[in-house]
Design a protein around this motif. Structure first.
Motif, PDB file in Angstrom:
ATOM      1  N   ILE A   1       0.846  -1.202   0.000  1.00 28.13           N
ATOM      2  CA  ILE A   1       0.000   0.000   0.000  1.00 28.13           C
ATOM      3  C   ILE A   1       0.875   1.243   0.000  1.00 28.13           C
ATOM      4  CG2 ILE A   1      -1.700   1.311   1.309  1.00 28.13           C
ATOM      5  CD1 ILE A   1      -2.774  -1.340   2.382  1.00 28.13           C
ATOM      6  N   ARG A   2       1.921   1.219   0.838  1.00 29.11           N
ATOM      7  CA  ARG A   2       2.825   2.370   0.940  1.00 29.11           C
ATOM      8  C   ARG A   2       3.496   2.656  -0.407  1.00 29.11           C
ATOM      9  NH1 ARG A   2       8.352   1.994   2.584  1.00 29.11           N
ATOM     10  NH2 ARG A   2       9.265   4.001   3.188  1.00 29.11           N
TER      11      ARG A   2
ATOM     12  N   THR B   1      14.589   0.071  -5.162  1.00 30.42           N
ATOM     13  CA  THR B   1      14.874   0.003  -6.590  1.00 30.42           C
ATOM     14  C   THR B   1      13.567   0.130  -7.366  1.00 30.42           C
ATOM     15  OG1 THR B   1      14.651  -2.401  -6.721  1.00 30.42           O
ATOM     16  CG2 THR B   1      16.838  -1.520  -6.146  1.00 30.42           C
ATOM     17  N   GLN B   2      13.681   0.517  -8.616  1.00 28.70           N
ATOM     18  CA  GLN B   2      12.492   0.628  -9.458  1.00 28.70           C
ATOM     19  C   GLN B   2      11.819  -0.729  -9.628  1.00 28.70           C
ATOM     20  OE1 GLN B   2      11.886  -0.535 -12.746  1.00 28.70           O
ATOM     21  NE2 GLN B   2      10.026   0.670 -13.157  1.00 28.70           N
ATOM     22  N   ALA B   3      12.650  -1.773  -9.695  1.00 30.87           N
ATOM     23  CA  ALA B   3      12.106  -3.129  -9.829  1.00 30.87           C
ATOM     24  C   ALA B   3      11.302  -3.522  -8.593  1.00 30.87           C
ATOM     25  CB  ALA B   3      13.251  -4.121 -10.063  1.00 30.87           C
ATOM     26  N   ALA B   4      11.763  -3.098  -7.418  1.00 29.32           N
ATOM     27  CA  ALA B   4      11.053  -3.428  -6.178  1.00 29.32           C
ATOM     28  C   ALA B   4       9.708  -2.714  -6.121  1.00 29.32           C
ATOM     29  CB  ALA B   4      11.907  -3.048  -4.970  1.00 29.32           C
ATOM     30  N   VAL B   5       9.664  -1.472  -6.597  1.00 24.10           N
ATOM     31  CA  VAL B   5       8.396  -0.741  -6.647  1.00 24.10           C
ATOM     32  C   VAL B   5       7.421  -1.449  -7.576  1.00 24.10           C
ATOM     33  CG1 VAL B   5       7.290   1.399  -7.425  1.00 24.10           C
ATOM     34  CG2 VAL B   5       9.383   1.497  -6.061  1.00 24.10           C
ATOM     35  N   SER B   6       7.908  -1.823  -8.744  1.00 21.06           N
ATOM     36  CA  SER B   6       7.058  -2.530  -9.706  1.00 21.06           C
ATOM     37  C   SER B   6       6.529  -3.838  -9.131  1.00 21.06           C
ATOM     38  CB  SER B   6       7.858  -2.798 -10.987  1.00 21.06           C
ATOM     39  OG  SER B   6       7.061  -3.469 -11.942  1.00 21.06           O
ATOM     40  N   TYR B   7       7.377  -4.544  -8.405  1.00 19.04           N
ATOM     41  CA  TYR B   7       6.975  -5.820  -7.806  1.00 19.04           C
ATOM     42  C   TYR B   7       5.880  -5.612  -6.753  1.00 19.04           C
ATOM     43  CZ  TYR B   7       7.128  -9.984  -4.900  1.00 19.04           C
ATOM     44  OH  TYR B   7       6.775 -11.098  -4.175  1.00 19.04           O
ATOM     45  N   GLN B   8       6.034  -4.580  -5.889  1.00 22.38           N
ATOM     46  CA  GLN B   8       5.051  -4.332  -4.837  1.00 22.38           C
ATOM     47  C   GLN B   8       3.702  -3.915  -5.425  1.00 22.38           C
ATOM     48  OE1 GLN B   8       5.123  -4.813  -1.570  1.00 22.38           O
ATOM     49  NE2 GLN B   8       7.218  -5.593  -1.548  1.00 22.38           N
ATOM     50  N   VAL B   9       3.735  -3.103  -6.485  1.00 21.25           N
ATOM     51  CA  VAL B   9       2.484  -2.704  -7.131  1.00 21.25           C
ATOM     52  C   VAL B   9       1.795  -3.920  -7.746  1.00 21.25           C
ATOM     53  CG1 VAL B   9       1.481  -1.378  -9.045  1.00 21.25           C
ATOM     54  CG2 VAL B   9       3.206  -0.333  -7.545  1.00 21.25           C
ATOM     55  N   LYS B  10       2.573  -4.768  -8.423  1.00 21.74           N
ATOM     56  CA  LYS B  10       2.015  -5.984  -9.016  1.00 21.74           C
ATOM     57  C   LYS B  10       1.421  -6.897  -7.946  1.00 21.74           C
ATOM     58  CE  LYS B  10       3.203  -9.894 -12.009  1.00 21.74           C
ATOM     59  NZ  LYS B  10       4.288 -10.592 -12.765  1.00 21.74           N
ATOM     60  N   LEU B  11       2.123  -6.985  -6.781  1.00 22.01           N
ATOM     61  CA  LEU B  11       1.632  -7.803  -5.671  1.00 22.01           C
ATOM     62  C   LEU B  11       0.286  -7.292  -5.178  1.00 22.01           C
ATOM     63  CD1 LEU B  11       2.600 -10.156  -3.755  1.00 22.01           C
ATOM     64  CD2 LEU B  11       3.373  -8.356  -2.198  1.00 22.01           C
ATOM     65  N   LEU B  12       0.142  -5.968  -5.087  1.00 24.80           N
ATOM     66  CA  LEU B  12      -1.115  -5.371  -4.630  1.00 24.80           C
ATOM     67  C   LEU B  12      -2.225  -5.616  -5.649  1.00 24.80           C
ATOM     68  CD1 LEU B  12      -2.563  -3.662  -2.502  1.00 24.80           C
ATOM     69  CD2 LEU B  12      -1.813  -1.610  -3.747  1.00 24.80           C
ATOM     70  N   GLU B  13      -1.903  -5.465  -6.929  1.00 26.59           N
ATOM     71  CA  GLU B  13      -2.907  -5.694  -7.974  1.00 26.59           C
ATOM     72  C   GLU B  13      -3.393  -7.144  -7.946  1.00 26.59           C
ATOM     73  OE1 GLU B  13      -1.781  -2.492 -11.467  1.00 26.59           O
ATOM     74  OE2 GLU B  13      -0.611  -4.366 -11.344  1.00 26.59           O
ATOM     75  N   GLU B  14      -2.477  -8.072  -7.770  1.00 22.61           N
ATOM     76  CA  GLU B  14      -2.864  -9.476  -7.711  1.00 22.61           C
ATOM     77  C   GLU B  14      -3.715  -9.758  -6.486  1.00 22.61           C
ATOM     78  OE1 GLU B  14       0.805 -11.592  -7.854  1.00 22.61           O
ATOM     79  OE2 GLU B  14       1.048 -11.386 -10.042  1.00 22.61           O
ATOM     80  N   ARG B  15      -3.394  -9.101  -5.385  1.00 27.38           N
ATOM     81  CA  ARG B  15      -4.167  -9.299  -4.144  1.00 27.38           C
ATOM     82  C   ARG B  15      -5.603  -8.777  -4.322  1.00 27.38           C
ATOM     83  NH1 ARG B  15      -2.962  -9.712   1.409  1.00 27.38           N
ATOM     84  NH2 ARG B  15      -4.945  -9.860   2.530  1.00 27.38           N
ATOM     85  N   LEU B  16      -5.733  -7.626  -5.003  1.00 27.32           N
ATOM     86  CA  LEU B  16      -7.059  -7.016  -5.183  1.00 27.32           C
ATOM     87  C   LEU B  16      -7.809  -7.606  -6.382  1.00 27.32           C
ATOM     88  CD1 LEU B  16      -6.080  -3.272  -4.587  1.00 27.32           C
ATOM     89  CD2 LEU B  16      -7.217  -4.812  -2.978  1.00 27.32           C
ATOM     90  N   GLY B  17      -7.056  -8.135  -7.350  1.00 24.79           N
ATOM     91  CA  GLY B  17      -7.684  -8.675  -8.551  1.00 24.79           C
ATOM     92  C   GLY B  17      -8.076  -7.603  -9.532  1.00 24.79           C
ATOM     93  N   ILE B  18      -7.447  -6.436  -9.454  1.00 26.38           N
ATOM     94  CA  ILE B  18      -7.738  -5.330 -10.377  1.00 26.38           C
ATOM     95  C   ILE B  18      -6.434  -4.664 -10.778  1.00 26.38           C
ATOM     96  CG2 ILE B  18     -10.046  -4.865  -9.440  1.00 26.38           C
ATOM     97  CD1 ILE B  18      -8.854  -2.586  -7.844  1.00 26.38           C
TER      98      ILE B  18
ATOM     99  N   ALA C   1      10.598   5.078  -6.291  1.00 26.80           N
ATOM    100  CA  ALA C   1      11.724   4.287  -5.773  1.00 26.80           C
ATOM    101  C   ALA C   1      12.740   5.177  -5.077  1.00 26.80           C
ATOM    102  CB  ALA C   1      12.388   3.521  -6.916  1.00 26.80           C
ATOM    103  N   GLN C   2      13.019   6.348  -5.648  1.00 29.27           N
ATOM    104  CA  GLN C   2      13.967   7.273  -5.038  1.00 29.27           C
ATOM    105  C   GLN C   2      13.445   7.798  -3.693  1.00 29.27           C
ATOM    106  OE1 GLN C   2      14.460  10.199  -8.152  1.00 29.27           O
ATOM    107  NE2 GLN C   2      16.026   8.985  -9.227  1.00 29.27           N
ATOM    108  N   GLU C   3      12.166   8.095  -3.641  1.00 34.02           N
ATOM    109  CA  GLU C   3      11.574   8.605  -2.395  1.00 34.02           C
ATOM    110  C   GLU C   3      11.605   7.559  -1.300  1.00 34.02           C
ATOM    111  OE1 GLU C   3       7.068   9.363  -1.103  1.00 34.02           O
ATOM    112  OE2 GLU C   3       7.837  10.986  -2.392  1.00 34.02           O
ATOM    113  N   LEU C   4      11.364   6.309  -1.648  1.00 29.94           N
ATOM    114  CA  LEU C   4      11.257   5.231  -0.663  1.00 29.94           C
ATOM    115  C   LEU C   4      12.577   4.525  -0.393  1.00 29.94           C
ATOM    116  CD1 LEU C   4       7.911   3.669  -1.953  1.00 29.94           C
ATOM    117  CD2 LEU C   4       8.212   5.169   0.019  1.00 29.94           C
ATOM    118  N   GLY C   5      13.603   4.883  -1.149  1.00 31.32           N
ATOM    119  CA  GLY C   5      14.892   4.223  -0.959  1.00 31.32           C
ATOM    120  C   GLY C   5      14.885   2.786  -1.455  1.00 31.32           C
TER     121      GLY C   5
ATOM    122  N   ALA D   1       3.845   5.784  -5.630  1.00 32.38           N
ATOM    123  CA  ALA D   1       3.862   5.690  -7.088  1.00 32.38           C
ATOM    124  C   ALA D   1       2.671   6.419  -7.705  1.00 32.38           C
ATOM    125  CB  ALA D   1       3.868   4.224  -7.515  1.00 32.38           C
ATOM    126  N   ALA D   2       1.503   6.320  -7.050  1.00 30.24           N
ATOM    127  CA  ALA D   2       0.307   6.987  -7.563  1.00 30.24           C
ATOM    128  C   ALA D   2       0.428   8.504  -7.413  1.00 30.24           C
ATOM    129  CB  ALA D   2      -0.918   6.471  -6.815  1.00 30.24           C
TER     130      ALA D   2
END
Length: 306
Positions: free
Chosen positions: A10-11, A32-49, A26-30, A16-17
């Motif tokens: 969520i964070r 990598t860009q790949a880690a941000v992409s992974y967390q967003v994908k994880l959230l989308e999969e959890r919500l199904g949207i 990624a820069q704000e949160l310290g 990102a939003a």
């Protein structure tokens, strides 16, 4: 009530939003860009949207993403404000626990100097002879007498304590000269059951129980015992360090010269996780310097902290 998705995801989505850019998030949160992409994908999969539309290296919020993003931003803003207020209130007040004797005889006459150095820091002194629980009672640090062993706390030695039988000059003149500790044992003493008398007589080689001597006035604090001694009511067993001003003023004298170190010493204690907080560090540096100056002026160097 359905459980929340992982807060870490969520964070990341909120950042990102808000920035509409994975690299900036990624820069704000310290991260990598790949880690941000992974967390967003994880959230989308959890919500199904889908929350973002991806076009090459660019991303844009979907309708569902635009719907939830401002709600999360407001929620994180409220949390930031809440924690900022909590931290500000906590950092502006320094709560100190110590015994009544230490508070009245040493800390209270000097704490104004510390306050002047740190005018934005409010100081609260909790004087109590009972050992308090720092976390439970909301206390930042404490000055304690002991051997420096308190589980869960970091301890910094301030000074060892010298026990001295003290009386007024007039009382000594009436009863003296007092030849030695054995002779003192036969004289009326203030609070004869005080454990410090036991320590002092044992160190001086007097085997008799101090309480077996003449009856004396029982007082429940060193402050009362010292004041009674100054008033000529008897001889009290005192911590020399705390009564140095009265000794220098001629109000108190040593009934029998001696160099007996108390079993306990004075320590500054605080939680290890708070050792580097500004207010803890400020007080630790100040009181350490105050004790170092006082000890340096004491001709009895055997009581220097080691």
């Amino acid at each position: 009530m359905s459980p929340l998705p992982p807060l870490s995801a969520i964070r990341v989505f909120e950042a990102a939003a808000r920035l509409e850019n994975f690299t900036a998030a990624a820069q704000e949160l310290g991260m990598t860009q790949a880690a941000v992409s992974y967390q967003v994908k994880l959230l989308e999969e959890r919500l199904g949207i889908s929350l973002f539309q991806r076009t090459g290296r660019k991303v844009a919020l979907t309708e569902k993403g635009r719907e939830i993003a401002p709600i999360l931003t407001r929620a994180f803003d409220q949390m930031r404000q809440g924690f900022a207020a909590l931290t500000q209130d906590h950092s502006a007040v320094l709560s100190i626990s110590c015994t009544n004797s230490f508070a009245h005889l040493w800390l209270a006459p000097r704490i104004g100097a510390f306050q002047m150095r740190h005018p934005n820091l409010a100081v609260r002194i909790m004087a109590d002879d009972a050992v308090v629980d720092l976390a439970r009672d909301g206390i930042d640090l404490a000055v304690r007498g002991g051997k420096g062993e308190w589980p869960g706390l970091e301890a910094k030695l301030l000074t060892h304590n010298r026990l001295v039988p003290m009386c007024s000059p007039a009382w000594r003149d009436r009863h003296g000269p007092i030849a030695d500790a054995q002779a003192l044992h036969a004289l009326p003493r203030l609070s004869p059951d005080d454990m410090w008398w036991h320590e002092w007589f044992a160190a001086m080689g007097v085997e008799a129980d101090p309480a077996d001597g003449p009856p004396g006035i029982a007082l429940d604090s060193q402050v009362m015992e010292g004041r009674a001694a100054i008033a000529g009511q008897g001889v009290a067993i005192l911590n020399h360090f705390l009564w140095r001003a009265e000794v220098e003023a001629g109000q108190l004298v040593e009934a029998v010269p001696s160099y007996v170190r108390e079993i306990a010493s004075y320590w500054l204690v605080y939680p290890p996780h708070a050792r580097n907080t500004p207010k803890i560090k400020a007080f630790r540096d100040w009181i350490g310097a105050e004790f170092a100056t006082a000890i340096a002026a004491d001709p009895d160097a055997r009581f220097l902290p080691r």
